[in-house]
Write an enzyme that holds these catalytic residues in place. Structure first.
Site, PDB file in Angstrom:
ATOM      1  N   TYR A 123       0.832  -1.202   0.000  1.00 11.13           N
ATOM      2  CA  TYR A 123       0.000   0.000   0.000  1.00 11.13           C
ATOM      3  C   TYR A 123       0.873   1.261   0.000  1.00 11.13           C
ATOM      4  O   TYR A 123       1.497   1.590   1.005  1.00 11.13           O
ATOM      5  CB  TYR A 123      -0.915  -0.044   1.232  1.00 11.13           C
ATOM      6  CG  TYR A 123      -2.003   1.002   1.267  1.00 11.13           C
ATOM      7  CD1 TYR A 123      -2.278   1.820   0.179  1.00 11.13           C
ATOM      8  CD2 TYR A 123      -2.792   1.155   2.404  1.00 11.13           C
ATOM      9  CE1 TYR A 123      -3.293   2.762   0.217  1.00 11.13           C
ATOM     10  CE2 TYR A 123      -3.807   2.097   2.456  1.00 11.13           C
ATOM     11  CZ  TYR A 123      -4.045   2.906   1.352  1.00 11.13           C
ATOM     12  OH  TYR A 123      -5.040   3.846   1.401  1.00 11.13           O
ATOM     13  N   TYR A 181       0.647   7.097   3.389  1.00 13.54           N
ATOM     14  CA  TYR A 181       1.276   6.064   4.213  1.00 13.54           C
ATOM     15  C   TYR A 181       2.733   5.838   3.788  1.00 13.54           C
ATOM     16  O   TYR A 181       3.197   6.377   2.785  1.00 13.54           O
ATOM     17  CB  TYR A 181       0.428   4.787   4.176  1.00 13.54           C
ATOM     18  CG  TYR A 181      -0.961   5.008   4.753  1.00 13.54           C
ATOM     19  CD1 TYR A 181      -1.115   5.621   6.002  1.00 13.54           C
ATOM     20  CD2 TYR A 181      -2.111   4.665   4.054  1.00 13.54           C
ATOM     21  CE1 TYR A 181      -2.380   5.847   6.539  1.00 13.54           C
ATOM     22  CE2 TYR A 181      -3.385   4.893   4.594  1.00 13.54           C
ATOM     23  CZ  TYR A 181      -3.505   5.485   5.838  1.00 13.54           C
ATOM     24  OH  TYR A 181      -4.742   5.723   6.368  1.00 13.54           O
TER      25      TYR A 181
END
Ligand code: ADP
Ligand code: SF4
Length: 704
Positions: free
Chosen positions: A179, A184
């Site tokens: 991800y 992030y």
């Protein structure tokens, strides 16, 4: 559910299987990872929520973000973990349930890096270069700042992903995500704003993408190529950055990664653009940013866009924008969306309205709730199925019992629909010419037309049911109800906005009695304020700002005043608050924050600063107040003291906003629950209580 008819051949392409690396998805409906508020503390709730979508025909069902290591701890926001054996067991419930319906199960392996404050685990946050995420966003920040990762941290991060991949495989997942989106950690490596490194992981786009390639390789090697590896990547910012060798940095990065994953899941970078409210964006709004990806890779691509129209979905495939139709919100609003298309029942799709109440659940730290689908999150706890309602209406002399529902707003329509499905004979009466209740006005406010889907879906279904009668233009008094001859009466007559202001700090205040003082109910009834208009909003959700927009669009000079620190303050929960501010700028709506209205004489408004009390004035000819709503029902009160038994009425219910005013999601939920539970004894209503799987007890082991 009604009988299946033939599928429209135009939609056949949506049901063609497609390989994702070593796995085969049975169709093109892909429930991408999305937050559900369901952590490993509620494994059965979560499994049932995800499994419902598999039952509804989605070919791939994914988890939400699933932390690979305690240094990625998003508390107080609810996130899943894949840290140990107890977590494996928790996730296996979901994968088993998903596989039972022939779908693939995906897991979003996730490390938040500088986004997570690790409030529970108390480990230092990690980042490529010590730059904090969203430094200007005080609501999500703490005073902690991330530390800079050294080369051993990078090796650890890769190892954590590999170890989590092994656990994911043991839990039964078929598609393992890396991800690199939404700020992030791997995304922070990609963006030069966050990545200032001078080693092999910083500098050129090739270096910044290096970590991603190593993470993908590590996940694939850890599972020996048996499972598919997906890359989720945000492209909005990269697309806006120039590149020396390609059209943009996004093009450069996708070219570098073109062969690395088995699937690209492409998205935007910010909550307000990635998961935007329908108020400010339409179906397919990501296309301009992500459409280039398929030109640079042969791997399948999935993307979202609040797709609810099968024609738009087909167009996405045919035009080569996407290979899979990603769904998050549409899959919550209608878990059976694919099945309805497959069986030629597109008109039965319960289309997402783009209100983002579901997102607010995650921000609230609770299980998902949905305006359109009141059963969302209640599949396991209450055993509610979105399409199947047990037929349990008792019969009297061969005929099902008769229910009169008064009020055809969201709660009354939902109650009537669910009671109809239970087999009752249902009469739905409303004093207005059209059903829809508050939505008659609200869906005409700027940007809110999609909200009318709440009415359209329910009226569409109700009008097909032989056991339901619809009576518009039918104002009901207590005497009318008693004469009607129903065995059950449901009062869903809604709430009223009050023309009262609020005080300083948190104290209540009284009525404002100047001339030309209006509430949303007055505007809904046709009142036309004289400009300039002041809108005082201490409801702080959408209503005040939407009315300000409507009045500005009508050509009035508008000043919006709120006791909060920002316009539509609660809209931060639904991702819409930043967009409200942008809209105010476009529409030239002046706004004042942290002030309350203390008086209005028809020409001048007096204001006080919320905390200091400092006074100021604003010129206005009209004042609209969006603040408190009052429930209750004179009709219900009159019926409650009537001789119901003599009239043959066995049960009387108050539901929706009349019972407790709230968002439309609360009204549909209340209406649904009233209908599900009507006629049942308390012992017949089961409410399950979930519990996590126990982790190893280290203290007990040490003591042995
Ligand atoms: P909710 O959000 O709880 O569904 P709404 O305010 O949207 O509530 O809808 C309430 C509906 O009840 C409105 O459409 C209104 O016209 C109707 N209503 C209110 N009082 C009566 C009444 N006495 N008889 C018939 N309909 C009524
Ligand atoms: Fe769509 Fe609103 Fe339901 Fe979310 S809560 S899925 S935005 S209808």
């Amino acid at each position: 559910m009604s009988q299946p008819t033939a599928r429209n051949p135009r939609y056949d392409v949506l049901f063609e299987p497609l390989a994702i690396g070593p796995k085969l998805a049975k169709n093109r409906f892909f429930q991408v990872p999305h937050a559900s508020g369901m952590t490993n503390a509620a494994p059965h709730v979560r499994a049932a929520f995800r499994a419902m979508k598999a039952e509804g025909g989605w070919g791939v069902i994914s988890t939400g973000a699933c932390s690979v290591h305690p240094s990625s701890d998003d508390s107080p926001f609810p996130a899943a973990t894949l840290w140990d054996e107890a977590d494996i067991r928790a996730h296996a419930l979901m994968t088993d349930a998903v596989h039972a319906h022939g779908a693939l199960a995906g897991v979003e392996l996730w490390h938040g890096g500088a986004v997570t404050m690790n409030r529970t685990t108390r480990l230092a946050s990690l980042s490529p270069s010590g730059v904090p995420w969203m430094a200007g966003h005080p609501g999500f920040m703490s005073s902690a700042r991330p530390r800079v990762m050294d080369s051993s941290d990078i090796r650890d991060l890769i190892r954590w992903h590999a170890e989590a991949a092994v656990r994911a495989e043991q839990a039964g997942f078929d598609i393992l995500y890396v991800y690199a989106g939404m700020g992030y950690l791997p995304y922070q490596f990609l963006l030069s704003d966050y990545n200032k490194r001078t080693d092999a992981y910083g500098g050129s786009a090739r270096n910044r993408a290096r970590l991603l390639i190593e993470l993908i390789d590590a996940v694939r090697e850890a599972t020996h190529g048996r499972q598919a590896v997906a890359l989720r990547i945000s492209l909005q910012e990269l697309r806006a950055r120039p590149s020396d060798t390609a059209e943009s940095e996004a093009h450069e990065v996708i070219s570098l990664l073109a062969d690395a994953p088995d699937l690209f899941d492409v998205k935007m970078d910010y909550s307000s653009t990635d998961c935007s409210v329908s108020r400010y964006s339409s179906e397919g709004s990501h296309e301009a940013v992500i459409s280039f990806v398929k030109q640079l890779t042969d791997k399948p691509v999935v993307g979202v866009g609040r797709f609810t129209s099968p024609d738009t979905m087909v167009s996405m495939l045919r035009r080569g924008v996407l290979d899979f139709i990603g769904g998050a919100r549409p899959s919550i609003a209608d878990p059976f969306l694919p099945e309805k298309i497959r069986t030629g029942r597109e008109d039965e799709i319960r289309e997402c309205i783009g209100c983002n109440l579901c997102i607010s659940s995650w921000h609230d730290g609770v299980w998902v709730r949905c305006t359109q689908n009141p059963t969302a999150g209640e599949e396991w706890r209450r055993g509610w199925h979105p399409e199947k309602v047990p037929v349990t209406a008792p019969a009297i002399q061969g005929e099902a019992e008769n229910v009169l529902v008064i009020g055809g707003g969201p709660s009354g329509m939902e109650a009537a629909l669910t009671l109809g499905r239970r087999g009752y004979r249902v009469t739905l009466a409303d004093q207005a010419r059209e059903f829809g209740g508050r939505l008659r006005f609200e869906s005409r406010l700027p940007g809110l037309s999609a909200w009318n889907r709440v009415t359209e879906y329910r009226l569409g279904r109700l009008s097909q049911m032989p056991n339901v009668s619809l009576f518009p233009e039918s104002p009901m008094q207590a005497a009318d109800v008693l004469e009607f001859g129903a065995q059950h009466v449901v009062v869903a007559t809604g709430a009223r906005w009050l023309p009262v202001t609020c005080g300083m700090n948190e104290l209540p205040a009284g009525r404002v009695d100047g001339p030309r003082v209006y509430t949303p109910d007055d505007l809904a009834a046709g009142a036309r304020p004289e400009g300039p208009v002041a809108v005082f909003d201490y409801d702080n959700y959408y209503m005040g700002s939407a009315i300000a927009e409507m009045l500005a669009d009508q050509g009035h000079a508008v000043t919006y005043i709120t006791n909060s620190g920002a316009a539509a303050a609660w809209g931060i929960m639904t991702n819409e608050q930043p967009l409200v501010h942008q809209s105010f700028a476009r529409r030239e709506i002046a706004y004042r924050t942290l002030e309350v209205v203390t008086g209005f004489d028809g020409e001048t408004l007096t204001l006080a600063q919320t905390f200091s009390g400092a006074k100021s004035r604003v010129a206005a000819r009209s004042l609209v107040i969006t603040g408190l709503r009052e429930g209750g029902s004179a009709l219900h009160e009159a019926l409650a003291v009537s001789d119901l038994a003599a009239a043959g009425v066995r049960s009387l219910h108050l539901t929706g906003d009349a019972n407790a005013p709230g968002a439309i999601a609360h009204a549909t939920y209340q209406g649904h629950r009233t209908a599900r539970e009507l006629g049942l004894e308390a012992h017949q209503i089961n409410v399950g209580r979930d519990a996590p799987f126990a982790p190893r007890d280290f203290l007990a082991e040490a003591a042995e």
